[in-house]
Design an enzyme around this catalytic site. Structure first.
Site, PDB file in Angstrom:
ATOM      1  N   GLU A 164      -3.714  -1.232  -0.645  1.00 46.55           N
ATOM      2  CA  GLU A 164      -4.137  -0.881  -2.012  1.00 46.55           C
ATOM      3  C   GLU A 164      -4.748   0.521  -2.062  1.00 46.55           C
ATOM      4  O   GLU A 164      -5.904   0.708  -2.444  1.00 46.55           O
ATOM      5  CB  GLU A 164      -5.114  -1.926  -2.551  1.00 46.55           C
ATOM      6  CG  GLU A 164      -4.478  -3.303  -2.672  1.00 46.55           C
ATOM      7  CD  GLU A 164      -5.371  -4.346  -3.333  1.00 46.55           C
ATOM      8  OE1 GLU A 164      -6.595  -4.209  -3.264  1.00 46.55           O
ATOM      9  OE2 GLU A 164      -4.840  -5.310  -3.910  1.00 46.55           O
ATOM     10  N   GLU A 194       0.637  -9.647  -1.414  1.00 47.77           N
ATOM     11  CA  GLU A 194      -0.515 -10.475  -1.816  1.00 47.77           C
ATOM     12  C   GLU A 194      -0.262 -11.048  -3.193  1.00 47.77           C
ATOM     13  O   GLU A 194       0.242 -10.355  -4.081  1.00 47.77           O
ATOM     14  CB  GLU A 194      -1.807  -9.645  -1.913  1.00 47.77           C
ATOM     15  CG  GLU A 194      -2.423  -9.270  -0.604  1.00 47.77           C
ATOM     16  CD  GLU A 194      -3.752  -8.539  -0.761  1.00 47.77           C
ATOM     17  OE1 GLU A 194      -4.508  -8.845  -1.695  1.00 47.77           O
ATOM     18  OE2 GLU A 194      -4.004  -7.646   0.071  1.00 47.77           O
TER      19      GLU A 194
HETATM   20  C1  BG6 Z   1      -6.905  -7.567  -2.714  1.00 45.27           C
HETATM   21  C2  BG6 Z   1      -7.380  -7.149  -1.342  1.00 45.27           C
HETATM   22  O1  BG6 Z   1      -7.313  -6.601  -3.598  1.00 45.27           O
HETATM   23  O2  BG6 Z   1      -7.438  -8.720  -3.290  1.00 45.27           O
HETATM   24  C3  BG6 Z   1      -7.923  -8.301  -0.492  1.00 45.27           C
HETATM   25  O3  BG6 Z   1      -6.386  -6.471  -0.653  1.00 45.27           O
HETATM   26  C4  BG6 Z   1      -8.741  -9.219  -1.363  1.00 45.27           C
HETATM   27  O4  BG6 Z   1      -8.625  -7.750   0.579  1.00 45.27           O
HETATM   28  C5  BG6 Z   1      -7.864  -9.788  -2.460  1.00 45.27           C
HETATM   29  O5  BG6 Z   1      -9.385 -10.234  -0.666  1.00 45.27           O
HETATM   30  C6  BG6 Z   1      -8.540 -10.808  -3.347  1.00 45.27           C
HETATM   31  O6  BG6 Z   1      -9.745 -10.286  -3.828  1.00 45.27           O
HETATM   32  P1  BG6 Z   1     -11.113 -11.077  -3.691  1.00 45.27           P
HETATM   33  O7  BG6 Z   1     -12.117 -10.149  -4.178  1.00 45.27           O
HETATM   34  O8  BG6 Z   1     -10.951 -12.292  -4.514  1.00 45.27           O
HETATM   35  O9  BG6 Z   1     -11.253 -11.405  -2.238  1.00 45.27           O
END
Ligand code: BG6
Length: 489
Positions: free
Chosen positions: A192, A387
């Site tokens: 990201e 993701e």
């Molecule tokens: C993404 C990141 O932005 O979102 C992860 O690459 C992150 O590292 C994921 O864990 C989910 O976000 P959060 O804040 O719910 O853990």
């Protein structure tokens, strides 16, 4: 949305993690402190208030450096993946994973970033991890930089604002490419990369407090430029050291819809999306878009380019485009009058047609199809959904079972969206749902914000047995993978 179950043979089904959110073992086997070791769980702050949750000051960093605490500094303990990875890989293999996204903590290999020689114990750990993956027919997808740069580089060099960091990063890349050349084929440069404006410390080691307000934007753009150059140089080295390997960029896809068809709203959404695409544009097209250069001129932002930089960017674009997708947002010319929602450390106008998660992230599977179609049209490179997922508070019932139907529904709809995009001609390499095993939240440091198919018995303060429990979604995702995306019910 149609589901033609078009997943190609060899589609990479799996899951995603990051070292700093799951390994733990923050100070063993020679590991140095990273920026992630400063992230603190703040029980008194509203988890939806991401700025208060995630903001960092020089005083916070000083306190973190002096503290041995692993209760509030949750990323230091993670889920003990460092010691339990074999057991976890067995579970991933049982689900049928073809791929697992992990990251290499830079600080295990070069504890401060400036050492000449790598730390052998760190190298051995990842060698073992990748070998164990391969033994289970799980392909590693490895992020080189996932919110865990050496704290020393932030402290002594101002993070990525310093050009010298490029060299240190490339040194690290060369070492790991060389060491794992027979084990890892798929790599990602910066997780990201666009998040540098949302949280400059975790993304680039920049503490904004060090600089006058009016200079901060320029400093962040300069650091970003260094990351772009480093990404191109890492791609160059990868192709030299492992010619058959593939490098991807990794961006947050935050699709923005116009609030309505008022031309001003449509234009605003167009520009917001263009800004979101800018980060992949540079890494795919090998040059800065003109609108960014115009913006710099208008704002009197001066970015130092070395003579060779444009050539470097042009010569070493990435091979594929990966992205995270969690939700969409809405833009409006009257935003200040409208109700807002959060999502992945950003805010937008609420979309009345979408539901939100417990953390106020809007759920929008159609937005994933939209993004896939648009990104493929734009880049014409294979796409990888690195993701996607839903953070939720799971409950272990009296029988020790976790019935996470909401997660199954979320994934069912998103997988249908991917199938639909594929049947429309979009080339998708793989899908790695985020936090396939519960891990420590990036933004809030909570354990109770769970994403996994596998439950980890630990609470926000690290209490628990850390034993692993298969959720209902575990069995469901196993069937999805077994059927290559056909069985979604
Ligand atoms: C993404 C990141 O932005 O979102 C992860 O690459 C992150 O590292 C994921 O864990 C989910 O976000 P959060 O804040 O719910 O853990």
């Amino acid at each position: 949305m149609k589901n033609n179950n078009k997943f190609p043979k060899g589609f990479l089904w799996g899951g995603a993690t990051a070292a700093n959110q799951c390994e733990g073992a923050w100070n063993v086997d020679g590991k140095g402190l990273s920026v992630a070791d400063c992230s603190k769980f703040k029980p008194d702050v509203d988890p939806k208030d991401y700025i208060a949750q995630h903001g960092i000051t020089l005083q916070d960093i000083k306190e973190a450096m002096e503290s041995e605490d692993t209760i509030l500094y949750g990323k230091r303990r993670g889920i003990d993946f460092y010691n339990r990875f074999r057991e976890d890989l067995d579970l991933f293999a049982e689900m049928g994973f073809k791929v697992l996204r992990v990251s290499i903590a830079w600080t295990r290999i070069f504890p401060t970033g400036v050492e000449e020689q790598p730390n052998e114990k760190g190298l051995l750990y990842y060698e073992e991890l990748f070998k164990e993956m391969r033994a289970r027919n799980i392909e590693p997808l490895v992020t080189l930089h996932h919110y865990e740069m050496p704290l020393y580089l932030s402290d002594h060099y101002g993070g990525w604002y310093s050009r010298e960091v490029i060299e240190m990063f490339v040194k690290f890349c060369k070492v790991v490419f060389d060491r794992y050349k027979h084990l890892v084929k798929y790599w990602l440069t910066f997780n990201e990369i666009d998040s540098i404006f949302r949280h400059p410390f975790t993304t680039a080691g920049i503490v904004t407090e060090r600089y006058p307000k009016e200079k901060q934007e320029e400093i962040i753009y300069q650091a970003l430029h260094h990351q772009f150059v480093a990404s191109a140089l890492a791609t160059k080295c990868l192709h030299e050291i492992i010619p058959q390997a593939k490098m991807g960029c990794m961006v947050t896809r935050t699709l923005t819809y116009p609030e309505n068809c008022h031309p001003k709203n449509c234009l605003l959404a167009l520009k917001t999306n263009r800004e979101n695409y800018f980060y992949a544009d540079v890494q795919v097209f090998g040059m800065y878009p003109r609108f960014i250069k115009e913006e710099w001129k208008a704002k009197r932002i001066f970015i130092k380019f070395n003579e060779e930089d444009e050539e470097i960017l042009k010569s070493y674009p990435v091979d594929f485009v990966s992205f995270s997708y969690y939700m969409s947002l809405v833009s409006s010319i009257e935003a200040e009058k409208k109700e807002k929602v959060n999502g992945n450390l950003s805010t937008g106008v609420k979309n009345p047609y979408l539901d939100v998660t417990e953390w106020n992230w809007q759920v929008d599977p159609i937005g994933l199809e939209y993004s896939l179609v648009e990104m493929y049209d734009r880049y014409k490179k294979p796409l990888f959904i690195a993701e996607n997922g839903i953070g939720a508070k799971d409950i272990v019932n009296d029988n020790g079972i976790i019935i996470d139907d909401y997660r199954i529904e979320y994934y069912r709809q998103h997988i249908e969206a991917i199938a639909s995009a594929i049947s429309d001609g979009v080339e998708v390499m793989g899908y790695t749902p985020w936090g396939c095993i519960d891990l420590v939240s990036m933004s809030t440091c909570q354990m109770s914000k769970r994403y996994g198919f596998i439950y980890v018995d630990a609470d926000d303060y690290g209490n628990g047995t850390y034993s692993r429990i298969k959720k209902k979604s575990f069995y469901w995702y196993k069937k999805v993978i077994e059927s290559n995306g056909v069985h979604l019910q």
